[in-house]
Design a protein around this motif. Sequence first.
Motif, PDB file in Angstrom:
ATOM      1  N   LEU A   8       0.835  -1.201   0.000  1.00  0.00           N
ATOM      2  CA  LEU A   8       0.000   0.000   0.000  1.00  0.00           C
ATOM      3  C   LEU A   8       0.870   1.253   0.000  1.00  0.00           C
ATOM      4  CD1 LEU A   8      -2.743  -1.150   2.514  1.00  0.00           C
ATOM      5  CD2 LEU A   8      -3.035  -0.760   0.062  1.00  0.00           C
ATOM      6  N   LYS A   9       1.964   1.212   0.757  1.00  0.00           N
ATOM      7  CA  LYS A   9       2.883   2.353   0.784  1.00  0.00           C
ATOM      8  C   LYS A   9       3.519   2.550  -0.584  1.00  0.00           C
ATOM      9  CE  LYS A   9       6.967   4.178   3.158  1.00  0.00           C
ATOM     10  NZ  LYS A   9       7.981   3.933   4.212  1.00  0.00           N
ATOM     11  N   VAL A  10       3.945   1.459  -1.224  1.00  0.00           N
ATOM     12  CA  VAL A  10       4.536   1.558  -2.561  1.00  0.00           C
ATOM     13  C   VAL A  10       3.512   2.104  -3.551  1.00  0.00           C
ATOM     14  CG1 VAL A  10       5.420   0.202  -4.500  1.00  0.00           C
ATOM     15  CG2 VAL A  10       6.259  -0.240  -2.186  1.00  0.00           C
ATOM     16  N   ALA A  11       2.271   1.636  -3.462  1.00  0.00           N
ATOM     17  CA  ALA A  11       1.224   2.128  -4.365  1.00  0.00           C
ATOM     18  C   ALA A  11       1.019   3.628  -4.208  1.00  0.00           C
ATOM     19  CB  ALA A  11      -0.082   1.380  -4.098  1.00  0.00           C
ATOM     20  N   ILE A  13       3.259   5.817  -3.182  1.00  0.00           N
ATOM     21  CA  ILE A  13       4.432   6.498  -3.748  1.00  0.00           C
ATOM     22  C   ILE A  13       4.313   6.595  -5.264  1.00  0.00           C
ATOM     23  CG2 ILE A  13       6.921   6.289  -4.158  1.00  0.00           C
ATOM     24  CD1 ILE A  13       7.118   5.018  -1.343  1.00  0.00           C
ATOM     25  N   LEU A  14       3.977   5.479  -5.904  1.00  0.00           N
ATOM     26  CA  LEU A  14       3.876   5.467  -7.371  1.00  0.00           C
ATOM     27  C   LEU A  14       2.718   6.332  -7.844  1.00  0.00           C
ATOM     28  CD1 LEU A  14       4.597   1.692  -8.094  1.00  0.00           C
ATOM     29  CD2 LEU A  14       6.199   3.622  -8.067  1.00  0.00           C
ATOM     30  N   GLN A  15       1.610   6.303  -7.128  1.00  0.00           N
ATOM     31  CA  GLN A  15       0.470   7.134  -7.514  1.00  0.00           C
ATOM     32  C   GLN A  15       0.829   8.620  -7.459  1.00  0.00           C
ATOM     33  OE1 GLN A  15      -3.300   6.197  -5.708  1.00  0.00           O
ATOM     34  NE2 GLN A  15      -4.194   8.171  -6.183  1.00  0.00           N
ATOM     35  N   LYS A  16       1.541   9.019  -6.412  1.00  0.00           N
ATOM     36  CA  LYS A  16       1.941  10.427  -6.312  1.00  0.00           C
ATOM     37  C   LYS A  16       2.873  10.816  -7.452  1.00  0.00           C
ATOM     38  CE  LYS A  16       3.374  13.965  -3.024  1.00  0.00           C
ATOM     39  NZ  LYS A  16       4.051  14.763  -4.042  1.00  0.00           N
ATOM     40  N   ARG A  17       3.766   9.904  -7.832  1.00  0.00           N
ATOM     41  CA  ARG A  17       4.665  10.199  -8.951  1.00  0.00           C
ATOM     42  C   ARG A  17       3.883  10.378 -10.247  1.00  0.00           C
ATOM     43  NH1 ARG A  17       9.742   5.967  -7.879  1.00  0.00           N
ATOM     44  NH2 ARG A  17      10.427   6.912  -5.889  1.00  0.00           N
ATOM     45  N   ILE A  18       2.855   9.567 -10.423  1.00  0.00           N
ATOM     46  CA  ILE A  18       2.011   9.701 -11.619  1.00  0.00           C
ATOM     47  C   ILE A  18       1.273  11.035 -11.586  1.00  0.00           C
ATOM     48  CG2 ILE A  18      -0.044   8.786 -12.780  1.00  0.00           C
ATOM     49  CD1 ILE A  18       0.902   5.979 -11.881  1.00  0.00           C
ATOM     50  N   GLU A  19       0.686  11.367 -10.427  1.00  0.00           N
ATOM     51  CA  GLU A  19      -0.071  12.615 -10.308  1.00  0.00           C
ATOM     52  C   GLU A  19       0.828  13.837 -10.468  1.00  0.00           C
ATOM     53  OE1 GLU A  19      -1.776  12.019  -6.482  1.00  0.00           O
ATOM     54  OE2 GLU A  19      -3.499  10.867  -7.226  1.00  0.00           O
ATOM     55  N   VAL A  46       5.973  -4.979  -5.193  1.00  0.00           N
ATOM     56  CA  VAL A  46       5.789  -4.050  -6.315  1.00  0.00           C
ATOM     57  C   VAL A  46       4.656  -4.521  -7.218  1.00  0.00           C
ATOM     58  CG1 VAL A  46       6.849  -3.099  -8.406  1.00  0.00           C
ATOM     59  CG2 VAL A  46       8.171  -3.237  -6.283  1.00  0.00           C
ATOM     60  N   LYS A  47       4.589  -5.816  -7.503  1.00  0.00           N
ATOM     61  CA  LYS A  47       3.530  -6.352  -8.353  1.00  0.00           C
ATOM     62  C   LYS A  47       2.149  -6.087  -7.745  1.00  0.00           C
ATOM     63  CE  LYS A  47       1.768 -10.566 -10.521  1.00  0.00           C
ATOM     64  NZ  LYS A  47       0.379 -10.280 -10.059  1.00  0.00           N
TER      65      LYS A  47
END
Length: 241
Positions: A8-11, A13-19, A46-47
Amino acid sequence: MTTEAKYLKVARILQKRIEDGVYKTQAPLPDQKTLADELQVSRLTVKKALDGLQRKGLVYKESGLGTFVLGPVPIQDKFDSPANAFSGLANLLGSDEVTSDIIEFNVEFPSEDIQHYLKLKSSDPVYNIRRLRRLEGKPLILEHTFMPVHLVPNLTEDILHNSIYNYLHHDLKLKFGVAYRKIKAAKADDWDQKYLKAKKDDPILELEQIVWLNNGQPVEYSTSRNRYDERNYVVLETNSF
């Protein structure tokens, strides 16, 4: 930190990078090994994070090519909820934003319908749980849940005020295998009018589901109801062929 909390933490992080535009629309994300090494987690973590982002409509996967940023979906709303998510409301919307009012919390013998849904005998006790889930203090979802006591022992009000799913996954080490979900329209009943502040003629969106553990045992039968103007359910489909 548990594996669940890590993905959930990784998700996030990646979501913020996308936004923030770090990962551009239609561009590929770094491969799973690169992300795992950077964030110091396993490739499985990660998967799972990428699977969650795909359900939310932020990324899509191309077989043999990798994971790509889908970019903003024009019809997407911040209250859209993936219809095929397993993580629970608190994890989807943020545990700090979601609170729960306990309306009912009883242990009882199951009705014929609940026996049928959860494959129980008439003498097998179940929890009968009704909660009002609030987002930033505002009524959002009225949940009515039945769970077998023998599969979910020692359930308490403290757990109900937080996340039942976190208790199942982290404390009891239970893993979900399959969920069957039916989404339908209904009319507001007395419960909806009282707790969701719905008007008598307001349409209500209801999600009815049965969840099975990965060993095939049904662990939950529930309905989740919200006003037509408060929440939508979405599905992202990709064609990888």
